[in-house]
Design an enzyme around this catalytic site. Structure first.
Site, PDB file in Angstrom:
ATOM      1  N   TYR A  30      56.725  72.604  47.372  1.00  0.00           N
ATOM      2  CA  TYR A  30      57.372  71.362  46.928  1.00  0.00           C
ATOM      3  C   TYR A  30      58.877  71.551  46.721  1.00  0.00           C
ATOM      4  O   TYR A  30      59.612  70.584  46.563  1.00  0.00           O
ATOM      5  CB  TYR A  30      56.744  70.849  45.623  1.00  0.00           C
ATOM      6  CG  TYR A  30      55.302  70.398  45.789  1.00  0.00           C
ATOM      7  CD1 TYR A  30      54.773  70.141  47.039  1.00  0.00           C
ATOM      8  CD2 TYR A  30      54.471  70.226  44.688  1.00  0.00           C
ATOM      9  CE1 TYR A  30      53.459  69.745  47.202  1.00  0.00           C
ATOM     10  CE2 TYR A  30      53.151  69.829  44.839  1.00  0.00           C
ATOM     11  CZ  TYR A  30      52.655  69.596  46.103  1.00  0.00           C
ATOM     12  OH  TYR A  30      51.350  69.206  46.270  1.00  0.00           O
ATOM     13  N   LYS A  52      45.524  81.708  49.837  1.00  0.00           N
ATOM     14  CA  LYS A  52      44.899  81.842  51.159  1.00  0.00           C
ATOM     15  C   LYS A  52      45.537  83.038  51.876  1.00  0.00           C
ATOM     16  O   LYS A  52      46.305  82.887  52.832  1.00  0.00           O
ATOM     17  CB  LYS A  52      45.039  80.534  51.967  1.00  0.00           C
ATOM     18  CG  LYS A  52      43.918  79.547  51.608  1.00  0.00           C
ATOM     19  CD  LYS A  52      43.912  78.295  52.412  1.00  0.00           C
ATOM     20  CE  LYS A  52      43.431  78.496  53.827  1.00  0.00           C
ATOM     21  NZ  LYS A  52      41.959  78.622  53.960  1.00  0.00           N
ATOM     22  N   ASP A  75      40.217  77.317  49.731  1.00  0.00           N
ATOM     23  CA  ASP A  75      39.195  76.404  50.264  1.00  0.00           C
ATOM     24  C   ASP A  75      37.829  76.713  49.661  1.00  0.00           C
ATOM     25  O   ASP A  75      37.070  75.807  49.299  1.00  0.00           O
ATOM     26  CB  ASP A  75      39.159  76.441  51.812  1.00  0.00           C
ATOM     27  CG  ASP A  75      39.165  77.855  52.381  1.00  0.00           C
ATOM     28  OD1 ASP A  75      39.477  78.804  51.631  1.00  0.00           O
ATOM     29  OD2 ASP A  75      38.849  78.021  53.568  1.00  0.00           O
ATOM     30  N   ASP A 104      47.879  71.678  42.484  1.00  0.00           N
ATOM     31  CA  ASP A 104      47.928  70.218  42.458  1.00  0.00           C
ATOM     32  C   ASP A 104      46.562  69.657  42.859  1.00  0.00           C
ATOM     33  O   ASP A 104      45.964  68.812  42.176  1.00  0.00           O
ATOM     34  CB  ASP A 104      49.022  69.764  43.441  1.00  0.00           C
ATOM     35  CG  ASP A 104      49.359  68.291  43.318  1.00  0.00           C
ATOM     36  OD1 ASP A 104      48.725  67.601  42.501  1.00  0.00           O
ATOM     37  OD2 ASP A 104      50.259  67.835  44.042  1.00  0.00           O
ATOM     38  N   ASP A 161      43.256  68.342  40.180  1.00  0.00           N
ATOM     39  CA  ASP A 161      42.739  66.973  40.254  1.00  0.00           C
ATOM     40  C   ASP A 161      41.241  66.976  40.554  1.00  0.00           C
ATOM     41  O   ASP A 161      40.486  66.161  40.028  1.00  0.00           O
ATOM     42  CB  ASP A 161      43.470  66.168  41.334  1.00  0.00           C
ATOM     43  CG  ASP A 161      44.739  65.517  40.782  1.00  0.00           C
ATOM     44  OD1 ASP A 161      45.075  65.780  39.609  1.00  0.00           O
ATOM     45  OD2 ASP A 161      45.405  64.772  41.517  1.00  0.00           O
TER      46      ASP A 161
END
Ligand code: NAD
Length: 369
Positions: free
Chosen positions: A143, A194, A226, A250, A254
């Site tokens: 980001y 990852k 994942d 992020d 959620d």
């Protein structure tokens, strides 16, 4: 206990002032009944600040935030300010606050109290009693990474670029917080990246392994992001603390939030680096927004904000006893069947924001008797 705990309250917009009012009630209770006092200043942020000062966070407010022990924020935003300039919009004030305070560690607990387990989208037995903490790196990664941008090519096509970049120091400081949090909880840490396909993941795994040598009593496990997403919906109770980067954090926080079934129940904390005395800059806030659809109607659920205050007691003041008292009082009011509209279930009693705050204080009275 001493009376020099300096707090800044930023109620913000919409239901922000209503839910913060219930924290004031608990603060008065703590002052009267536990002799724990706070020096509370209050100021404007978000739309309320735009209306009063023309900007969503002015320098004087930022200065106060930098010089208190902890900041508690309600929520910012609402339709009234949807069309203001991008750089002064309500959310810009909150982003500036997080950036200036260098709050790199975002803590999002996802707990499912047995009384609310049926509100989850997962089977009750998978989530009842769930208590996990997701720790997200908040100030670096994709980001913020440079270079970034969209290039318009001469042939009419376009190309977009974002850069995922982490330094070893950035990884080390967030992973250390992860080990420290795990030490205060179930002593298990999942480090999530990852490493199979990303260079930042390889470095993340290496640093997490190295830092882990300083915490021999914490069980460290590496997991691909994942797989973590799958495990969160398959068997979420296997986790204690999860530490991960900005992007994966992020998404995964959620995902974990939805296991709990209600926005009105979710607290959060964002912490900065420790100074010489071990004190960290800190901002506590509920995960929900300003809920303009119910603002001013005394219908908001104050429990996320009350639990954010409990997190403040735990992480900024090391006051585990009073933090647990508040968390237990919240459990008890739910066990009594009291519900605000967002968590209402058949056969339960619908109460207002004010009534919920009063009920929590009544429970505190009983618990402290
Ligand atoms: P929201 O979280 O404000 O509301 C989503 C839904 O959940 C609404 O139906 C609302 O009534 C309900 N809800 C949320 N919190 C509740 C509570 N404590 N008690 C009862 N019901 C509750 O999200 P939104 O509608 O997408 O956004 C509204 C405004 O809030 C927007 O301006 C948005 O930008 C802002 N926002 C701010 C923050 C923040 O301050 N950290 C976070 C998210 C959204």
């Amino acid at each position: 206990m001493s009376a020099n705990k300096k707090l800044l309250f930023l109620p913000g917009d919409g239901i922000g002032p209503e839910v913060m009012g219930q924290v004031r009630r608990v603060i008065d209770w703590m002052d009267n009944r536990r002799h724990v006092s706070f020096d509370v200043a209050e100021d404007l942020v978000g739309g309320a600040a735009i209306d009063a000062t023309g900007t969503s966070l002015d320098d004087a407010t930022l200065d106060k935030a930098m010089n208190v022990d902890a900041v508690l924020l309600g929520a910012v935003g609402g339709p009234k300010w949807d069309n203001v300039a991008r750089d002064i919009r309500p959310e810009a004030g909150l982003l500036k606050l997080r950036k200036e305070m260098d709050l790199f560690a975002n803590l999002r607990p996802a707990t499912v109290l047995p009384a609310l387990a049926e509100a989850s989208s997962l089977k009750e037995e998978l989530v009842s009693g769930l208590d996990i903490l997701i720790l997200r790196e908040l100030t670096s990664g994709v980001y913020f990474g440079e270079p970034r941008g969209i290039t318009e090519n001469a042939d009419g096509s376009a190309e977009a670029l974002d850069s995922q970049r982490y330094t070893s120091a950035e990884i080390e400081r967030i992973v250390r917080v992860g080990f420290e949090m795990a030490g205060k909880r179930g002593k298990r840490l999942h480090s999530v990246e990852k490493a199979n396909v990303m260079e930042t993941g390889v470095l993340w795994r290496r640093i997490a392994t190295e830092v882990g040598k300083d915490y021999p009593d914490i069980e460290l496990q590496h997991m691909y992001a994942d797989n973590c997403a799958m495990q969160l919906v398959r068997a979420p109770k296997q986790f204690d603390v999860i530490v991960t980067d900005n992007l994966f954090g992020d998404v995964l926080s959620d995902c974990a939030a939805m296991l709990t079934g209600s926005l009105g129940m979710l607290p959060s904390a964002s912490l900065g680096g420790a100074d010489e005395s071990g004190r960290r800059k800190a901002l506590y806030e509920p995960v929900h927004g300003s809920a303009p659809d119910i603002a001013g109607e005394d219908k908001a659920n104050p429990l996320a904000t009350l639990q954010s205050f409990a997190m403040m007691l735990r992480y900024s003041f090391d006051d585990i006893e009073n933090a647990e008292l508040i968390e237990q009082a919240v459990k008890n009011v739910l066990d009594q069947g009291l519900r605000t509209g967002d968590i209402m279930q058949d056969g339960k009693t619908l109460v207002s924001c004010t009534r919920m705050g009063e009920a929590v204080c009544a429970e505190l009275d009983k618990l402290a008797a």
